[in-house]
Design a protein around this motif. Structure first.
Motif, short mmCIF file in Angstrom:
data_model
loop_
_atom_site.label_atom_id
_atom_site.label_comp_id
_atom_site.label_asym_id
_atom_site.label_seq_id
_atom_site.Cartn_x
_atom_site.Cartn_y
_atom_site.Cartn_z
N SER A 108 6.96 -21.26 27.91
CA SER A 108 6.56 -22.66 27.08
C SER A 108 5.07 -22.91 27.43
O SER A 108 4.67 -22.81 28.50
N ALA A 109 4.21 -23.42 26.12
CA ALA A 109 3.14 -23.95 26.90
C ALA A 109 2.26 -24.93 26.00
O ALA A 109 3.03 -25.18 24.80
N VAL A 110 1.51 -25.80 26.51
CA VAL A 110 0.74 -26.75 25.39
C VAL A 110 -0.54 -26.13 25.42
O VAL A 110 -1.27 -25.90 26.29
N LEU A 111 -0.92 -26.02 24.15
CA LEU A 111 -2.29 -25.51 23.85
C LEU A 111 -3.32 -26.61 23.40
O LEU A 111 -2.95 -27.20 22.29
N CYS A 112 -4.20 -26.80 24.01
CA CYS A 112 -5.38 -27.82 23.65
C CYS A 112 -6.42 -26.93 23.28
O CYS A 112 -7.22 -26.37 24.19
N ALA A 113 -6.84 -26.96 22.00
CA ALA A 113 -7.95 -26.37 21.42
C ALA A 113 -8.75 -27.27 20.51
O ALA A 113 -8.06 -27.69 19.46
N PRO A 114 -9.93 -27.43 20.67
CA PRO A 114 -10.65 -28.11 19.74
C PRO A 114 -10.60 -27.85 18.29
O PRO A 114 -10.51 -26.68 18.12
N ILE A 129 5.72 -22.57 17.13
CA ILE A 129 4.55 -23.23 17.45
C ILE A 129 4.60 -24.50 16.83
O ILE A 129 4.78 -24.62 15.29
N ILE A 130 4.51 -25.58 17.45
CA ILE A 130 4.47 -26.91 16.75
C ILE A 130 2.83 -27.40 16.75
O ILE A 130 2.39 -27.72 17.70
N ASP A 131 2.46 -27.30 15.35
CA ASP A 131 1.17 -27.42 15.45
C ASP A 131 0.63 -28.89 15.11
O ASP A 131 1.57 -29.76 14.69
N GLU A 132 -0.70 -29.42 15.52
CA GLU A 132 -0.94 -30.97 15.51
C GLU A 132 0.00 -31.93 15.92
O GLU A 132 0.42 -32.79 15.16
N CYS A 133 0.34 -31.66 17.08
CA CYS A 133 1.63 -32.43 17.61
C CYS A 133 1.07 -33.93 18.09
O CYS A 133 1.64 -34.76 18.33
N HIS A 134 -0.34 -33.80 18.13
CA HIS A 134 -0.92 -35.26 18.34
C HIS A 134 -0.63 -36.18 17.45
O HIS A 134 -0.56 -37.34 17.61
N ALA A 157 8.21 -33.86 13.85
CA ALA A 157 7.68 -33.18 14.76
C ALA A 157 8.18 -33.69 16.34
O ALA A 157 8.67 -32.63 16.92
N ASP A 158 8.25 -34.85 16.48
CA ASP A 158 8.86 -35.11 17.89
C ASP A 158 10.58 -34.76 17.82
O ASP A 158 10.95 -34.37 18.86
N THR A 159 10.99 -34.97 16.69
CA THR A 159 12.38 -34.64 16.69
C THR A 159 12.67 -32.88 16.82
O THR A 159 13.63 -32.52 17.69
N VAL A 160 11.99 -32.17 16.21
CA VAL A 160 12.02 -30.81 16.02
C VAL A 160 11.70 -30.37 17.56
O VAL A 160 12.32 -29.50 18.23
N ALA A 161 10.70 -30.99 18.37
CA ALA A 161 10.45 -30.45 19.61
C ALA A 161 11.57 -30.61 20.48
O ALA A 161 11.95 -30.10 21.38
N ALA A 162 12.23 -31.79 20.30
CA ALA A 162 13.41 -32.24 21.17
C ALA A 162 14.37 -31.28 20.82
O ALA A 162 15.30 -30.92 21.85
N PHE A 163 14.87 -30.80 19.79
CA PHE A 163 15.94 -29.98 19.49
C PHE A 163 15.71 -28.48 20.03
O PHE A 163 16.44 -28.04 20.43
N LEU A 164 14.41 -28.20 19.92
CA LEU A 164 14.08 -27.05 20.46
C LEU A 164 14.21 -26.85 22.07
O LEU A 164 14.58 -25.82 22.34
N VAL A 165 13.95 -27.95 22.67
CA VAL A 165 14.13 -28.08 24.09
C VAL A 165 15.63 -27.66 24.41
O VAL A 165 15.89 -27.09 25.23
N ASP A 166 16.33 -28.38 23.38
CA ASP A 166 17.87 -28.22 23.86
C ASP A 166 18.03 -26.81 23.50
O ASP A 166 19.05 -26.16 24.32
N LEU A 169 7.96 -21.60 23.15
CA LEU A 169 7.74 -22.71 22.26
C LEU A 169 6.35 -22.93 22.81
O LEU A 169 5.70 -23.08 23.92
N VAL A 170 5.43 -23.49 21.78
CA VAL A 170 4.03 -23.79 21.95
C VAL A 170 3.79 -25.14 21.27
O VAL A 170 4.21 -25.39 20.10
N ALA A 171 3.12 -26.11 21.81
CA ALA A 171 2.83 -27.36 21.42
C ALA A 171 1.36 -27.14 21.38
O ALA A 171 0.71 -27.22 22.18
N ALA A 172 0.88 -27.31 20.03
CA ALA A 172 -0.72 -27.07 20.06
C ALA A 172 -1.46 -28.48 19.35
O ALA A 172 -0.76 -28.89 18.07
N SER A 173 -2.32 -28.70 19.80
CA SER A 173 -3.18 -29.66 19.28
C SER A 173 -4.58 -29.62 19.68
O SER A 173 -5.14 -29.17 20.75
N ALA A 174 -5.38 -30.40 18.67
CA ALA A 174 -6.94 -30.94 19.28
C ALA A 174 -7.16 -31.64 20.27
O ALA A 174 -7.74 -31.56 21.26
N THR A 175 -6.13 -32.82 20.08
CA THR A 175 -6.12 -34.04 20.79
C THR A 175 -4.84 -34.48 21.03
O THR A 175 -4.10 -34.74 20.19
#
Length: 860
Positions: free
Chosen positions: A29-35, A133-138, A144-153, A164-170
């Protein structure tokens, strides 16, 4: 062709791909921070799917990308397909509500978070999917919060190999990394073009937003700022507004821009318009958009952003049961995102329609939806997942306990969960699969057997996306408008109707009953709305006002088709600024039978004894929540209920309901003085204390009372005497410690005024106090009384708590002022040794002469 388009774009996120792949091959899993503008949304999914030529290519995987909005999902899929030289539905596809473009060769599928949530409930393993990839998670949308929690499960329990990738600009990178199991944070460096900030506040103050209302003066100002930006800057203008209505209003004020094209972009806009905005054009453009344009794909040609500073966020009032979007000030983070749109392709400028001094007072981030939204749909999802309390879910913010409890109450009322355990029922599972808010799912499933699946689906589709205001506030009328309408709303309504009709048939546990053709469209529409919002069935109470079962009063507009109906079901309402009632924006006609059926869980019947209108009211009442159905008087009410009703009256109106003689009032004042001065065992006789000890002093009189008049016959003084400290013997000292009267030197017995327990007052004529050197004291000598020395006419001449000092000093001034005015009364130079008197000098001399004569006569 793929390589050519990829190399031509040369997106900055390419440099982060090796680190991202390493993270997914290691921890998984990873958190992708990209402007913005780095290729996060379009290049990364293709790379992770192995669809890029050259050194970045890898073994093919199936990648699902979750976007918060339909417009972003469609646009991202089309852009990726273009990069591959294809059309959507080949190796890149998308699925949004009511639309699907996916084929057998699809490796990257872009979906909305709501679609992914439904898919997870049907197939927890997400069979065949390698990366999500959960995009624009910010943006912190609840789905989106619920999907992320279920995927962690899912990763923890079923598929540890799922990436799993959580991706966002900020975003809160550290928080998301923690949620994903201490995932690595991968950062991509963007090419930041400078964006000049121009502060453009209105010349005059505007009213702050309230509910869905925006001051028209602000919208006029925004339109003028757009014109200014067109004149001062080159390139297209992207203007952010809170909603569809505001976009339409500003567009109307920009109708004379000549060669400049004005486009309107929002979640309800036709796909063709959305595509045109993202494709660019030869003419100069003004794009009026909601927050959907904050973080989706780049809008080509934009060099200027005009920001109204407003946004729409979900809010819910649990007490009133009226939930809707609300207009709020956009956060600082949203402002940065919006400004960044002007610098995606080249240097640009942002015109902010507020003062620079206000900027620092804006919230730093938008409120997470889980903190402010209606949680009924979330609660149903977690119940279906097997975690009704959401206690075991990996969430950045826990749901507020009160909001979650209210949501569970709603679910229990519609039969979606077991009221005792919170666990999902079979009915709840079917409701969740419909892909609607639980209220609307209940309406669809319960109305279909009554009115037919098609008609139920048509009305629920109207409720799932509020129709345009020009359709009117009558739900049946809006239904007819949608059927014959050729606008964008009507097209979306027809698509949603088809989806809901199919979903209702799939979810139904029984064969669909024949359509009830004898029901009018008015009755059908009202019934469906009542099933969705049972606490909003409402009965007329006069003057165009309705009382909802939930207790809120609502008013129909003048001239409304709803006006005059005995019963209505309220689908949409708001409360205008300063209004005493809610306002019905959309509702339907029903009758009492429909109200009883829809709001059956709110039905109650029983004896009611209450204090109302200044007296005890006893009656037998049948109710739907707050709405009274039938009422009849009670002849022999339960004495216990009567007693509670009288107690409520005492609480509301106070002990003044009892019979207070002068002596009773004075006794209460004396006791208040002793409690303040000496404390226990002398009782507290304040209203609160007397109410708390009502059993000790007001029985048995209270148990015999049946109405207000009976309370008025209770002797309060006699009852109050029960609180005296008889057990300790202190009660016998009442007259000693707080005497009713004090005998002054003249022999008069003067009443002491205890109305101010801190300063009891002895008001006495000055001449009657001659010869008394010390101030009288009470409460065992601990409290001096305040002496009001009166003139012969009974008017205050002096006030003192130190009589000796007054005789020695202040008396001389009083004597000098009054002896000329009252020459018939004695004004001795030394009052401390003078004889006290209550009479004039002549009358006193006469009295003394009579006394001497009497003494001589006796002696003779």
């Amino acid at each position: 062709m793929t390589a050519l388009r990829y190399d031509a774009l040369d997106l900055p996120v390419r440099a982060a791909l090796p680190a991202l792949r390493t993270a997914l091959e290691g921890p998984g899993s990873a958190v992708l921070c990209a402007p913005p503008g780095t290729g996060k949304t379009t290049l990364v999914p293709l790379a992770l799917a192995g669809l890029l030529d050259g050194p970045d290519g890898a073994g093919e995987r199936r990648v699902v990308v979750a976007e918060p909005r339909r417009i972003a999902a469609r646009a991202a899929a089309r852009r990726m397909a273009w990069l591959l030289g294809e059309k959507p539905g080949e190796r890149v596809g998308y699925t949004v509500r009511g639309e699907r473009q996916v084929g057998p060769r699809t490796r990257v599928e872009v979906v909305t978070t709501g679609v992914l949530l439904q898919r997870l409930q049907r197939d927890q393993e997400l069979s065949g999917v390698d990366v999500v990839i959960i995009d624009e998670c910010h943006e912190r949308h609840l789905d989106a919060d619920t999907v992320a929690a279920f995927l962690v499960d899912v990763r923890a329990a079923l598929r540890p190999e799922l990436r799993l990738v959580a991706a966002s600009a900020t975003t809160d990178a550290e928080g998301w990394a923690r949620i994903l199991g201490d995932a690595p944070v991968v950062e991509a460096q963007g090419i930041a073009h400078p964006v000049e900030v121009v502060w453009a506040p209105p010349a005059r103050p505007v009213r702050p937003p309230h509910g869905m209302r925006v001051d028209p003066a602000l919208l006029t100002h925004v339109a003028s700022v757009v014109r200014r930006a067109l004149a001062e800057r080159a390139g297209d203008v992207l203007c952010f507004l809170p909603g569809v209505g505001e976009i339409a209003r500003v567009a109307g004020q920009l109708g004379d821009l000549g060669d400049v094209e004005v486009l309107q972009v929002h979640g309800r806009a036709p796909a063709a318009v959305q595509d045109a905005v993202l494709a660019g054009g030869e003419r100069r453009r003004v794009v009026l958009a909601t927050s959907v344009a904050e973080s989706s794909l780049t809008v080509p040609g934009v060099r200027v952003v005009v920001d109204s500073g407003l946004a729409r966020e979900p809010r819910v009032d649990h007490a009133r049961g009226l939930s809707a979007l609300a207009t709020v000030r956009a956060s600082q983070a949203a402002g940065r995102q919006r400004a960044g749109r002007a610098g995606r392709e080249a240097p640009g400028a942002v015109y902010r329609c507020w003062a620079e001094a206000e900027d620092g007072r804006l919230p730093r981030f938008p409120a997470p939806e889980i903190k402010v939204a209606d949680l009924a749909a979330f609660a149903l999802q977690t119940a279906c997942w097997g975690d009704p309390d959401a206690a075991g879910l990996a969430l950045l913010d826990p749901p507020p306990a009160g909001a979650l409890a209210a949501a569970r109450d709603v679910l229990a009322a519609v039969g979606a969960v077991d009221a005792a355990t919170g666990r999902v029922t079979g009915r709840g599972t079917r409701m969740a699969r419909v892909g609607l808010h639980p209220r609307l799912a209940r309406a669809l499933l319960d109305a279909a057997p009554l009115v037919g699946t098609r008609r139920a689906a048509e009305v629920v589709a109207l409720l799932s996306e509020e129709p345009p205001r020009e359709y009117g506030d009558d739900l049946a009328g809006a239904w007819r408008s949608a059927r014959r309408g050729g606008d964008g709303y009507a097209a979306r309504w027809r698509t949603e109707t088809r989806r809901l009709a199919a979903a209702a048939k799939d979810a139904s546990s029984r064969a669909d009953a024949p359509e009830e053709t004898s029901w009018s469209e008015d009755r059908v529409a009202g019934t469906v709305a009542a099933l969705a919002f049972p606490e909003r069935v409402a009965r007329a109470v006069g003057g165009g006002v309705y009382l909802m079962a939930g207790g809120t009063r609502a008013e129909a507009r003048q001239g409304s088709a709803l006006a005059g109906a005995e019963w209505i079901s309220v689908a949409v309402a708001d409360r205008p600024v300063g209004a005493g009632h809610a306002r019905v924006l959309l509702g339907g006609h029903i009758d009492e039978d429909v109200a009883r059926r829809a709001a059956a869980p709110l039905h109650s019947e029983g004896d009611e004894v209450a204090w109302s209108g200044g007296d005890l009211v006893t009656r037998h009442v049948e109710r739907l929540g707050a709405v009274e159905l039938t009422v009849r008087p009670l002849k022999n009410p339960d004495p216990a209920l009567v007693r509670e009703g009288l107690l409520a009256g005492l609480r509301e109106e106070g002990t003044g309901l009892l019979k207070w003689s002068r002596g009773a009032g004075e006794l209460r004042e004396r006791l208040a003085f002793l409690h303040l001065r000496l404390g226990p065992p002398w009782p507290d006789v304040s209203e609160e204390a007397l109410y708390a000890r009502v059993d000790e002093w007001l029985e048995p009189e209270l148990s015999k009372a049946r109405r207000r008049a009976d309370l008025g016959r209770i002797d309060a003084g006699q009852a109050l005497a029960r609180l005296l400290p008889w057990a300790t013997g202190e009660a016998t000292r009442l007259d000693e410690l707080a005497p009713e009267r004090f005998e002054v030197p003249s022999g008069s017995r003067i009443r002491i005024d205890y109305s101010d327990p801190e300063q009891p007052v002895l008001a006495v004529k000055l001449q009657e106090m001659f010869g008394l050197a010390e101030t009288p004291r009470i409460a065992g000598g601990t409290a001096p009384v305040v002496v009001h020395l009166l003139s012969p006419a009974g008017r205050p001449a002096a006030v003192t708590a130190d009589l000796a000092s007054f005789w020695g000093g202040g008396y001389r001034a009083v004597r000098a002022e009054l002896r000329g005015r009252y020459p018939r009364h004695p004004w001795p130079e030394d009052p401390a040794t003078a004889a006290p008197t209550r009479y004039t000098k002549a009358r006193q001399a006469q009295k003394e002469a009579q006394r001497e004569a009497g003494q001589r006569g006796t002696g003779g």
